[in-house]
Design a protein around this motif. Structure first.
Motif, mmCIF file in Angstrom:
data_model
loop_
_atom_site.group_PDB
_atom_site.id
_atom_site.type_symbol
_atom_site.label_atom_id
_atom_site.label_comp_id
_atom_site.label_asym_id
_atom_site.label_seq_id
_atom_site.Cartn_x
_atom_site.Cartn_y
_atom_site.Cartn_z
ATOM 1 N N PHE A 122 -38.225 8.973 -43.145
ATOM 2 C CA PHE A 122 -38.126 10.003 -42.109
ATOM 3 C C PHE A 122 -37.824 11.401 -42.644
ATOM 4 O O PHE A 122 -37.629 12.327 -41.867
ATOM 5 N N GLY A 123 -37.768 11.550 -43.960
ATOM 6 C CA GLY A 123 -37.535 12.876 -44.541
ATOM 7 C C GLY A 123 -36.128 12.995 -45.119
ATOM 8 O O GLY A 123 -35.194 12.328 -44.676
ATOM 9 N N GLU A 124 -35.991 13.852 -46.103
ATOM 10 C CA GLU A 124 -34.719 14.008 -46.806
ATOM 11 C C GLU A 124 -33.595 14.499 -45.896
ATOM 12 O O GLU A 124 -32.416 14.280 -46.191
ATOM 13 N N SER A 125 -33.946 15.178 -44.811
ATOM 14 C CA SER A 125 -32.915 15.717 -43.923
ATOM 15 C C SER A 125 -32.506 14.762 -42.812
ATOM 16 O O SER A 125 -31.586 15.061 -42.047
ATOM 17 N N ALA A 126 -33.188 13.623 -42.717
ATOM 18 C CA ALA A 126 -32.815 12.631 -41.703
ATOM 19 C C ALA A 126 -31.466 12.015 -42.068
ATOM 20 O O ALA A 126 -31.164 11.803 -43.241
ATOM 21 N N VAL A 127 -30.669 11.733 -41.046
ATOM 22 C CA VAL A 127 -29.323 11.212 -41.273
ATOM 23 C C VAL A 127 -29.130 9.943 -40.445
ATOM 24 O O VAL A 127 -29.555 9.875 -39.288
ATOM 25 N N VAL A 128 -28.480 8.946 -41.044
ATOM 26 C CA VAL A 128 -28.188 7.705 -40.337
ATOM 27 C C VAL A 128 -26.678 7.580 -40.161
ATOM 28 O O VAL A 128 -25.899 7.869 -41.065
ATOM 29 N N TYR A 129 -26.272 7.167 -38.964
ATOM 30 C CA TYR A 129 -24.867 6.925 -38.641
ATOM 31 C C TYR A 129 -24.729 5.501 -38.126
ATOM 32 O O TYR A 129 -25.602 5.010 -37.400
ATOM 33 N N VAL A 130 -23.634 4.845 -38.488
ATOM 34 C CA VAL A 130 -23.377 3.488 -38.032
ATOM 35 C C VAL A 130 -22.052 3.466 -37.283
ATOM 36 O O VAL A 130 -21.049 4.001 -37.758
ATOM 37 N N TYR A 131 -22.061 2.854 -36.107
ATOM 38 C CA TYR A 131 -20.861 2.764 -35.276
ATOM 39 C C TYR A 131 -20.499 1.292 -35.067
ATOM 40 O O TYR A 131 -21.277 0.534 -34.496
ATOM 41 N N ILE A 132 -19.319 0.921 -35.550
ATOM 42 C CA ILE A 132 -18.801 -0.436 -35.397
ATOM 43 C C ILE A 132 -17.510 -0.350 -34.597
ATOM 44 O O ILE A 132 -16.749 0.612 -34.737
ATOM 45 N N ASP A 133 -17.257 -1.342 -33.772
ATOM 46 C CA ASP A 133 -16.039 -1.382 -32.973
ATOM 47 C C ASP A 133 -14.832 -1.044 -33.844
ATOM 48 O O ASP A 133 -14.607 -1.669 -34.890
ATOM 49 N N ASP A 134 -14.043 -0.055 -33.413
ATOM 50 C CA ASP A 134 -12.905 0.417 -34.207
ATOM 51 C C ASP A 134 -11.945 -0.698 -34.593
ATOM 52 O O ASP A 134 -11.349 -0.679 -35.675
ATOM 53 N N GLU A 135 -11.765 -1.665 -33.709
ATOM 54 C CA GLU A 135 -10.756 -2.701 -33.941
ATOM 55 C C GLU A 135 -11.378 -4.015 -34.400
ATOM 56 O O GLU A 135 -10.821 -5.089 -34.181
ATOM 57 N N ILE A 136 -12.532 -3.916 -35.087
ATOM 58 C CA ILE A 136 -13.224 -5.121 -35.550
ATOM 59 C C ILE A 136 -12.362 -5.915 -36.524
ATOM 60 O O ILE A 136 -12.394 -7.143 -36.550
#
Length: 214
Positions: A122-136
């Motif tokens: 998707f290009g060098e400027s594309a960014v991925v974020y991952v969200y996991i339940d805080d209290e996992i």
């Protein structure tokens, strides 16, 4: 005539005074309470001593004055060796202290593993974020000093892609290929992918997001 002017000026004065009071109250509400900050520092310090080791340090506090989190005050902690930063705060229901270490650690690991594919596809400027339940960590009863790999657990996180360009006709196929990559490489078997088109300046380029559960 003069009486009318005086009444109008009086009303305007009351309105102005009310606005000043509201501004002062708002500014006060935006500032953290020193006693509350010191309380969470002390409680979090004892929590770290009981659950972590000397590789972790408390370096600041967080005051949520906008209602973004379930807590009002939290302690900011980092793992010195890896520089992973996480929060220690009182759970809203139990009022017992919990931490986001496992959640933040696994999120960082997933983002690091996905980033090469994301930049290539998707290009060098594309960014991925991952969200996991805080209290996992607490939910899975994981020892924070020996959390293991996220691959050992059947996680269902939210994966978000921010792409700094407008939508292309071939994008949906690329997103499907990305999901196939995650499942085929045994990185994630389940989760939700959300894609936003956002410029590096923060400008929203497309009003509608793309999303799919897998």
């Amino acid at each position: 005539m003069r009486k009318t002017v005086k009444i109008i000026l009086g009303i305007l004065g009351v309105v102005f005074l009310g606005m000043v009071v509201l501004v002062i109250l708002f500014n006060l509400s935006m500032k953290p309470d020193p006693d509350s900050e010191e309380k969470i520092r002390q409680e979090a310090g004892r929590y770290l001593e009981a659950n972590f080791n000397d590789d972790f340090e408390l370096y600041d506090t967080l005051y949520d004055n906008m209602g973004n989190f379930e807590f009002e005050y939290a302690a900011k902690v980092r793992e010195i060796r890896s520089n992973i930063e996480f929060l220690v705060y009182p759970d809203a229901e139990t009022e017992q202290l919990v931490d986001t270490y496992v959640s933040d650690k696994w999120s960082d690991e997933l983002e690091e593993e996905m980033s090469p594919y994301v930049r290539q596809a998707f290009g060098e400027s594309a960014v991925v974020y991952v969200y996991i339940d805080d209290e996992i960590g607490a939910a899975l009863n994981i020892d924070p000093l020996n959390p293991g790999s996220f691959k050992n657990y059947n996680l269902e996180p939210t994966v978000r892609l921010d792409i700094p360009r407008k939508r292309m006709e071939s994008d949906e196929e690329r997103f499907t290929d990305f999901i196939s990559y995650l499942t085929d490489e045994d990185i994630l078997q389940h989760g939700q992918l959300i894609v936003s088109y956002v410029a590096e300046t923060g400008e929203i380029l497309e009003d509608k997001e793309w999303s799919r559960e897998f």
